[in-house]
Design an enzyme around this catalytic site. Structure first.
Site, mmCIF file in Angstrom:
data_model
loop_
_atom_site.group_PDB
_atom_site.id
_atom_site.type_symbol
_atom_site.label_atom_id
_atom_site.label_comp_id
_atom_site.label_asym_id
_atom_site.label_seq_id
_atom_site.Cartn_x
_atom_site.Cartn_y
_atom_site.Cartn_z
ATOM 1 N N ARG A 60 0.838 -1.197 0.000
ATOM 2 C CA ARG A 60 0.000 0.000 0.000
ATOM 3 C C ARG A 60 0.873 1.246 0.000
ATOM 4 O O ARG A 60 2.018 1.207 0.442
ATOM 5 C CB ARG A 60 -0.917 -0.005 1.228
ATOM 6 C CG ARG A 60 -1.902 -1.155 1.209
ATOM 7 C CD ARG A 60 -2.968 -0.992 2.264
ATOM 8 N NE ARG A 60 -2.420 -0.796 3.595
ATOM 9 C CZ ARG A 60 -3.077 -0.184 4.579
ATOM 10 N NH1 ARG A 60 -4.291 0.266 4.384
ATOM 11 N NH2 ARG A 60 -2.524 -0.057 5.770
ATOM 12 N N LYS A 124 4.007 -11.009 10.047
ATOM 13 C CA LYS A 124 3.331 -10.921 8.749
ATOM 14 C C LYS A 124 3.733 -12.069 7.818
ATOM 15 O O LYS A 124 4.894 -12.212 7.450
ATOM 16 C CB LYS A 124 3.702 -9.567 8.128
ATOM 17 C CG LYS A 124 2.890 -9.151 6.943
ATOM 18 C CD LYS A 124 2.808 -7.637 6.930
ATOM 19 C CE LYS A 124 2.630 -7.033 5.570
ATOM 20 N NZ LYS A 124 2.381 -5.586 5.677
ATOM 21 N N ARG A 259 -0.699 -0.371 14.785
ATOM 22 C CA ARG A 259 0.475 -0.884 15.509
ATOM 23 C C ARG A 259 0.102 -1.164 16.952
ATOM 24 O O ARG A 259 -0.702 -0.449 17.534
ATOM 25 C CB ARG A 259 1.588 0.172 15.538
ATOM 26 C CG ARG A 259 2.217 0.453 14.206
ATOM 27 C CD ARG A 259 3.204 -0.660 13.824
ATOM 28 N NE ARG A 259 3.810 -0.373 12.544
ATOM 29 C CZ ARG A 259 3.250 -0.621 11.365
ATOM 30 N NH1 ARG A 259 2.066 -1.191 11.309
ATOM 31 N NH2 ARG A 259 3.874 -0.325 10.247
HETATM 32 P P1 ATP Z 1 1.889 -2.381 7.782
HETATM 33 O O1 ATP Z 1 2.006 -3.842 7.552
HETATM 34 O O2 ATP Z 1 3.186 -1.729 8.076
HETATM 35 O O3 ATP Z 1 0.790 -2.017 8.693
HETATM 36 P P2 ATP Z 1 0.652 -2.068 5.283
HETATM 37 O O4 ATP Z 1 -0.378 -3.033 5.708
HETATM 38 O O5 ATP Z 1 0.189 -0.818 4.665
HETATM 39 O O6 ATP Z 1 1.571 -1.646 6.466
HETATM 40 P P3 ATP Z 1 1.501 -3.478 3.012
HETATM 41 O O7 ATP Z 1 1.233 -2.480 1.993
HETATM 42 O O8 ATP Z 1 0.558 -4.606 3.181
HETATM 43 O O9 ATP Z 1 1.732 -2.765 4.396
HETATM 44 O O10 ATP Z 1 2.946 -4.099 2.792
HETATM 45 C C1 ATP Z 1 4.102 -3.317 2.679
HETATM 46 C C2 ATP Z 1 4.997 -3.471 3.891
HETATM 47 O O11 ATP Z 1 5.177 -4.847 4.219
HETATM 48 C C3 ATP Z 1 6.397 -2.964 3.596
HETATM 49 O O12 ATP Z 1 6.516 -1.615 3.968
HETATM 50 C C4 ATP Z 1 7.330 -3.871 4.421
HETATM 51 O O13 ATP Z 1 7.534 -3.344 5.719
HETATM 52 C C5 ATP Z 1 6.527 -5.144 4.587
HETATM 53 N N1 ATP Z 1 6.979 -6.241 3.693
HETATM 54 C C6 ATP Z 1 7.517 -6.166 2.450
HETATM 55 N N2 ATP Z 1 7.742 -7.388 1.946
HETATM 56 C C7 ATP Z 1 7.355 -8.268 2.906
HETATM 57 C C8 ATP Z 1 7.339 -9.692 2.977
HETATM 58 N N3 ATP Z 1 7.743 -10.470 1.987
HETATM 59 N N4 ATP Z 1 6.858 -10.236 4.114
HETATM 60 C C9 ATP Z 1 6.421 -9.493 5.152
HETATM 61 N N5 ATP Z 1 6.409 -8.149 5.132
HETATM 62 C C10 ATP Z 1 6.872 -7.538 4.023
#
Ligand code: ATP
Length: 263
Positions: A60, A124, A259
């Site tokens: 995102r 995650k 968070r």
């Molecule tokens: P957050 O998880 O920080 O609340 P978000 O849900 O907006 O934010 P996404 O857009 O779902 O995040 O994913 C992007 C974020 O996930 C990146 O900024 C990085 O920190 C993390 N990320 C990137 N690649 C991976 C991966 N393979 N596995 C887990 N986390 C990852």
């Protein structure tokens, strides 16, 4: 020699609910979401695009999604929904429910983090990015492109690289065609229900899978604290209910991040 995956086998295993979906497997691409979004004007049926390697995955708000070679499943599903734009907000949560159901069938226990993450043991495991495009032929329809990145292995390297907890399935030699078929079947049946009834039928299941239920959290908007309180589930509009000192607030799905509070 590596045998390339078979679209026919995925289709056969996915069964009737996914019969109308075209399945594509490519060796490598930048982003399966970007590929499908660019093709929306030409699409005439739902498409599942699975890239064995994805080199420029997106999260995102322009964030990066990492997928080390041969260690992740990265795919997108383009689907045409006849729903009003405002009904879309629950889709990333309904996708989470569908993925969690699929992974449970495959023996992986997951929880959900509002609005769009799948967690395993609190870290995650998979990310979901939904992008949309209007249908030029039919103004009442929207094309959604649902992108998913699932870590099979390499969580330790990813954790070190990203400086945050990352989970993986813990097994790289899964039957990937079968896994893709289970994801496709669950996503297709969820989308059929979602198109008719929206997020409401998924609320109870989402709340039962909520990793942060009752926990003290902060909601951040580009790093700035917007709210601080205790989570009290999501409602039928997919808004997170938060009990704060000022009373209950309802947080809409946007580009905000959730968070745990740090004490
Ligand atoms: P957050 O998880 O920080 O609340 P978000 O849900 O907006 O934010 P996404 O857009 O779902 O995040 O994913 C992007 C974020 O996930 C990146 O900024 C990085 O920190 C993390 N990320 C990137 N690649 C991976 C991966 N393979 N596995 C887990 N986390 C990852």
């Amino acid at each position: 020699m590596q045998v390339s995956p078979s679209s026919e086998r995925i289709a056969a295993l996915a069964g009737a609910t996914a019969a109308q979906v075209a399945i594509e497997v490519v060796a490598e691409t930048g982003s399966t979401n970007a590929d499908l979004l660019a093709r929306v004007p030409q699409l005439t049926q739902p498409v599942l695009r699975w890239a064995l390697a994805q080199t420029a995955g997106r999260g995102r708000a322009g964030r990066q999604w990492l997928a080390p070679e041969n260690s992740a499943l990265t795919f997108s599903l383009a689907w045409r929904l006849r729903i009003p734009l405002q009904a879309l907000s629950g889709l990333s949560l309904a996708v989470g429910v569908a993925l969690s159901r699929a992974l449970a069938q495959l023996g992986v226990d997951t929880r959900l983090k509002w609005p769009n993450d799948l967690l395993r043991d609190g870290a995650k495991l998979a990310g979901v990015l939904i992008e949309t495009a209007i249908d030029r032929q039919d103004r009442q329809a929207i094309w959604v492109v649902i992108g998913i990145g699932l870590n099979l292995t390499q969580s330790q390297n990813l954790s070190a690289q990203l400086a945050r907890a990352v989970a993986d399935v813990g097994e790289v030699h899964v039957d990937r065609e079968q896994w893709m078929a289970v994801f496709l079947a669950e996503l297709s049946s969820m989308l059929a229900v979602f198109e008719q009834e929206g997020f409401a039928p998924f609320v109870g299941e989402w709340n039962a899978l909520d990793a942060y239920a009752g926990r003290e959290v902060v909601i951040l908007d580009q790093g700035r604290e917007l709210h601080h309180g205790y989570t009290a589930g999501v409602d039928a509009s997919a808004c997170l209910q938060l009990d704060t000192q000022e009373g209950r607030v309802s947080v809409a799905v946007g580009d905000v991040s959730l968070r745990m509070t740090e004490h």
